[in-house]
Design a protein around this motif. Structure first.
Motif, PDB file in Angstrom:
ATOM      1  N   GLN A 132       0.815  -1.215   0.000  1.00  0.00           N
ATOM      2  CA  GLN A 132       0.000   0.000   0.000  1.00  0.00           C
ATOM      3  C   GLN A 132       0.848   1.264   0.000  1.00  0.00           C
ATOM      4  O   GLN A 132       0.393   2.317  -0.425  1.00  0.00           O
ATOM      5  CB  GLN A 132      -0.949  -0.002   1.204  1.00  0.00           C
ATOM      6  CG  GLN A 132      -2.041  -1.022   1.100  1.00  0.00           C
ATOM      7  CD  GLN A 132      -2.872  -1.125   2.368  1.00  0.00           C
ATOM      8  OE1 GLN A 132      -2.541  -0.569   3.394  1.00  0.00           O
ATOM      9  NE2 GLN A 132      -3.981  -1.855   2.275  1.00  0.00           N
ATOM     10  N   THR A 133       2.095   1.153   0.451  1.00  0.00           N
ATOM     11  CA  THR A 133       2.963   2.339   0.473  1.00  0.00           C
ATOM     12  C   THR A 133       3.616   2.609  -0.878  1.00  0.00           C
ATOM     13  O   THR A 133       4.112   3.710  -1.101  1.00  0.00           O
ATOM     14  CB  THR A 133       4.073   2.193   1.539  1.00  0.00           C
ATOM     15  OG1 THR A 133       4.863   1.051   1.216  1.00  0.00           O
ATOM     16  CG2 THR A 133       3.480   2.052   2.925  1.00  0.00           C
ATOM     17  N   THR A 134       3.609   1.618  -1.766  1.00  0.00           N
ATOM     18  CA  THR A 134       4.217   1.812  -3.085  1.00  0.00           C
ATOM     19  C   THR A 134       3.163   2.308  -4.068  1.00  0.00           C
ATOM     20  O   THR A 134       1.964   2.170  -3.854  1.00  0.00           O
ATOM     21  CB  THR A 134       4.837   0.504  -3.604  1.00  0.00           C
ATOM     22  OG1 THR A 134       3.810  -0.472  -3.760  1.00  0.00           O
ATOM     23  CG2 THR A 134       5.898  -0.010  -2.656  1.00  0.00           C
ATOM     24  N   GLU A 135       3.635   2.868  -5.173  1.00  0.00           N
ATOM     25  CA  GLU A 135       2.725   3.401  -6.186  1.00  0.00           C
ATOM     26  C   GLU A 135       2.314   2.340  -7.199  1.00  0.00           C
ATOM     27  O   GLU A 135       1.321   2.495  -7.896  1.00  0.00           O
ATOM     28  CB  GLU A 135       3.382   4.575  -6.899  1.00  0.00           C
ATOM     29  CG  GLU A 135       3.623   5.762  -5.986  1.00  0.00           C
ATOM     30  CD  GLU A 135       4.335   6.900  -6.701  1.00  0.00           C
ATOM     31  OE1 GLU A 135       4.438   6.862  -7.934  1.00  0.00           O
ATOM     32  OE2 GLU A 135       4.792   7.808  -6.005  1.00  0.00           O
ATOM     33  N   SER A 136       3.046   1.274  -7.292  1.00  0.00           N
ATOM     34  CA  SER A 136       2.792   0.241  -8.286  1.00  0.00           C
ATOM     35  C   SER A 136       1.583  -0.614  -7.884  1.00  0.00           C
ATOM     36  O   SER A 136       1.416  -0.975  -6.721  1.00  0.00           O
ATOM     37  CB  SER A 136       4.021  -0.655  -8.421  1.00  0.00           C
ATOM     38  OG  SER A 136       3.744  -1.726  -9.282  1.00  0.00           O
ATOM     39  N   THR A 137       0.747  -0.940  -8.875  1.00  0.00           N
ATOM     40  CA  THR A 137      -0.404  -1.800  -8.598  1.00  0.00           C
ATOM     41  C   THR A 137      -0.023  -3.279  -8.652  1.00  0.00           C
ATOM     42  O   THR A 137      -0.781  -4.127  -8.184  1.00  0.00           O
ATOM     43  CB  THR A 137      -1.539  -1.540  -9.611  1.00  0.00           C
ATOM     44  OG1 THR A 137      -1.034  -1.766 -10.927  1.00  0.00           O
ATOM     45  CG2 THR A 137      -2.061  -0.117  -9.468  1.00  0.00           C
ATOM     46  N   ASP A 139       2.406  -4.601  -7.015  1.00  0.00           N
ATOM     47  CA  ASP A 139       2.651  -4.987  -5.627  1.00  0.00           C
ATOM     48  C   ASP A 139       1.351  -5.355  -4.915  1.00  0.00           C
ATOM     49  O   ASP A 139       1.319  -6.287  -4.113  1.00  0.00           O
ATOM     50  CB  ASP A 139       3.331  -3.858  -4.851  1.00  0.00           C
ATOM     51  CG  ASP A 139       4.709  -3.549  -5.385  1.00  0.00           C
ATOM     52  OD1 ASP A 139       5.282  -4.429  -6.059  1.00  0.00           O
ATOM     53  OD2 ASP A 139       5.203  -2.448  -5.104  1.00  0.00           O
ATOM     54  N   ASP A 140       0.280  -4.609  -5.219  1.00  0.00           N
ATOM     55  CA  ASP A 140      -1.010  -4.890  -4.587  1.00  0.00           C
ATOM     56  C   ASP A 140      -1.550  -6.262  -4.986  1.00  0.00           C
ATOM     57  O   ASP A 140      -2.240  -6.914  -4.208  1.00  0.00           O
ATOM     58  CB  ASP A 140      -2.031  -3.807  -4.962  1.00  0.00           C
ATOM     59  CG  ASP A 140      -1.622  -2.442  -4.421  1.00  0.00           C
ATOM     60  OD1 ASP A 140      -0.864  -2.407  -3.429  1.00  0.00           O
ATOM     61  OD2 ASP A 140      -2.062  -1.429  -4.992  1.00  0.00           O
TER      62      ASP A 140
END
Length: 185
Positions: A132-137, A139-140
């Motif tokens: 959730q802290t990264t901008e990449s989806t 990772d989600d």
């Protein structure tokens, strides 16, 4: 008390040994319930904060049921230990004791695997927070996949270990042959 206490019930087991086993079983119940109560009390003492995962609470939640199973498995094994010698065969082997010991070992392994399976929730939670802290989806999407993969890995490896402990069959060569067979295909 009388002579009935020394009377043999079956296989040469006296009423005294059966009553002792019953008393020890009751004490085992008290021990298991006390440990469970202490863990739940510790969990309730941890303050709940919105949006923050308490690692202690997750760990205690993961350990409470497997620890209960472990106490029961080895407790029952110990409770009935006074009557195991009555099942000795003429050759010195004790099939009943061997089976119960093997069942206790398998139960202990199941409780350890159950605990590890529960600990995956910590990894899941940490990965979701990180994603959730990264901008990449990506990772989600990958964070839940890693948790599921870890759970499947624990189940598969645990199943192989349980199979090896229960049957005595060596699993390593079988897995190696499957790898070689996969390469051939």
């Amino acid at each position: 008390v009388g002579h009935w206490i020394d009377a043999k019930v079956f296989y040469g087991i006296s009423w005294l040994k059966l009553i002792l086993c019953l008393v020890f079983l009751f004490l085992l119940l008290l021990l298991e319930r006390s440990v469970r109560w202490l863990i739940h009390r510790k969990m309730e003492a941890i303050p709940k904060v919105e949006g923050v995962t308490s690692w202690t609470r997750v760990t205690l939640r993961a350990i409470v049921k497997p620890l209960s199973l472990l106490i029961w498995v080895y407790g029952i094994y110990a409770v009935f230990s006074p009557i195991y010698p009555h099942f000795d065969s003429a050759g010195g082997a004790n099939l009943v004791h061997t089976i119960i010991r093997k069942a206790a070992d398998i139960g202990a392994m199941v409780s350890i695997l159950w605990f590890l399976y529960g600990l995956v929730a910590i990894v899941d939670s940490k990965l979701v927070q990180w994603a959730q802290t990264t901008e990449s989806t990506i990772d989600d999407m990958m964070a839940p996949l890693v948790g599921k993969t870890l759970r499947i890995f624990i189940i598969v490896i645990g199943g192989m270990i349980l199979l090896q402990n229960a049957t005595g069959i060596e699993i390593g060569p079988l897995i190696a042959s499957l790898g070689i067979g996969g390469l051939a295909v």
